[in-house]
Motif scaffolding. Sequence first.
Motif, PDB file in Angstrom:
ATOM      1  N   ARG A 163       0.829  -1.212   0.000  1.00 13.58           N
ATOM      2  CA  ARG A 163       0.000   0.000   0.000  1.00 13.58           C
ATOM      3  C   ARG A 163       0.862   1.259   0.000  1.00 13.58           C
ATOM      4  O   ARG A 163       1.756   1.428   0.815  1.00 13.58           O
ATOM      5  CB  ARG A 163      -0.936  -0.010   1.210  1.00 13.58           C
ATOM      6  CG  ARG A 163      -2.014  -1.071   1.107  1.00 13.58           C
ATOM      7  CD  ARG A 163      -3.007  -0.989   2.248  1.00 13.58           C
ATOM      8  NE  ARG A 163      -4.046  -2.005   2.092  1.00 13.58           N
ATOM      9  CZ  ARG A 163      -3.937  -3.254   2.523  1.00 13.58           C
ATOM     10  NH1 ARG A 163      -2.827  -3.631   3.144  1.00 13.58           N
ATOM     11  NH2 ARG A 163      -4.916  -4.121   2.331  1.00 13.58           N
ATOM     12  N   GLY A 164       0.563   2.141  -0.949  1.00 17.83           N
ATOM     13  CA  GLY A 164       1.271   3.407  -1.025  1.00 17.83           C
ATOM     14  C   GLY A 164       2.692   3.315  -1.539  1.00 17.83           C
ATOM     15  O   GLY A 164       3.402   4.317  -1.580  1.00 17.83           O
ATOM     16  N   GLN A 165       3.117   2.127  -1.970  1.00 17.39           N
ATOM     17  CA  GLN A 165       4.507   1.945  -2.371  1.00 17.39           C
ATOM     18  C   GLN A 165       4.728   2.233  -3.856  1.00 17.39           C
ATOM     19  O   GLN A 165       3.817   2.152  -4.673  1.00 17.39           O
ATOM     20  CB  GLN A 165       4.955   0.508  -2.083  1.00 17.39           C
ATOM     21  CG  GLN A 165       5.088   0.166  -0.615  1.00 17.39           C
ATOM     22  CD  GLN A 165       5.718  -1.209  -0.414  1.00 17.39           C
ATOM     23  OE1 GLN A 165       6.180  -1.845  -1.361  1.00 17.39           O
ATOM     24  NE2 GLN A 165       5.731  -1.656   0.829  1.00 17.39           N
ATOM     25  N   GLY A 185      -2.872  -1.959  -3.462  1.00 20.59           N
ATOM     26  CA  GLY A 185      -2.627  -0.631  -2.927  1.00 20.59           C
ATOM     27  C   GLY A 185      -1.395   0.107  -3.374  1.00 20.59           C
ATOM     28  O   GLY A 185      -1.153   1.228  -2.908  1.00 20.59           O
ATOM     29  N   SER A 187       0.875   2.620  -5.230  1.00 19.19           N
ATOM     30  CA  SER A 187       0.406   3.917  -5.740  1.00 19.19           C
ATOM     31  C   SER A 187       1.148   4.390  -6.985  1.00 19.19           C
ATOM     32  O   SER A 187       0.656   5.231  -7.727  1.00 19.19           O
ATOM     33  CB  SER A 187       0.547   4.981  -4.644  1.00 19.19           C
ATOM     34  OG  SER A 187       1.908   5.092  -4.241  1.00 19.19           O
TER      35      SER A 187
END
Length: 293
Positions: A163-165, A185, A187
């Motif tokens: 997530r967000g990586q 997730g 990004s």
Amino acid sequence: MFELRLLAPEERVEAVSEALDALDALSISVEDADAQTPAEQALFGEPGMPPPKEGWQRSLVVALFAEEKLAREAATLLEPQDFFAGCKLLGIQPVPDQDWVRLTQSQFEPVEITPSFWIVPTWHEPPAAAQEVIRLDPGLAFGTGTHPTTRMCLRWIANHAPRGQRVLDYGCGSGILAIGAAKFGASDIDAVDIDEAAVRSTEDNARANSVTLNAGLPDRAGGKYQTVLANILATPLKVLAPLLAAHVAPGGSLVLAGILSRQADELKAAYAPYCQLQVSDEEDGWILMTAAL
């Protein structure tokens, strides 16, 4: 359509196949004539290794023709040729009409990655338990979820949700790993491959799954990534060791697949100057190797 069936010894198969092609056969297939008998011979070596033999002792050669007349003309022309010595004409018969699209589709069922994460062809409904789904049909590029290396990579992604990586999928093929990262997730995703057909396939599959990623040739990869994925084969992975390791951000993960169990030590040695690889998963003789940098 009509099929012409021949029996050919190993040394005659190539010449007979070339002649059938010149005689306007629509397709030519070669099978072990002794399959399912005690005389059956396996020709498959391990990935990256040469097969134990180039051909079967006796082969069934099947040529498909648009018309019966063409099949009979081909048989008439072949039989007196010197290269046909030792071959035998088995017969000519009509091929029943089939829904070839439906037949092909029936060979591809949904693939379970985890109980809640599935790869599902577009002609199937997702299983009731599926919470995350990648829609993917067979295509020109490698990666449909059916191969152990792909499944292991996707399992790793599901268990380490990025997530967000920022994620790099190096050698993306169909884009399945990049799409999986997006589903869990990530990004900012770069998916690269040396094959332009793979790049197009990745773009098409990303659109079909409503995810955003950047697909391109390898020069698109730039900077550091929290996760670097590479599902290729052991030899290119060894050559790429300095490049792939250099793309991993401090504290990030390197995830490598396309490696046979017996090749683990080779990969550890190749990456030793940059990181410490370990075997994180294994399936059907293939392994997943990972490292934290």
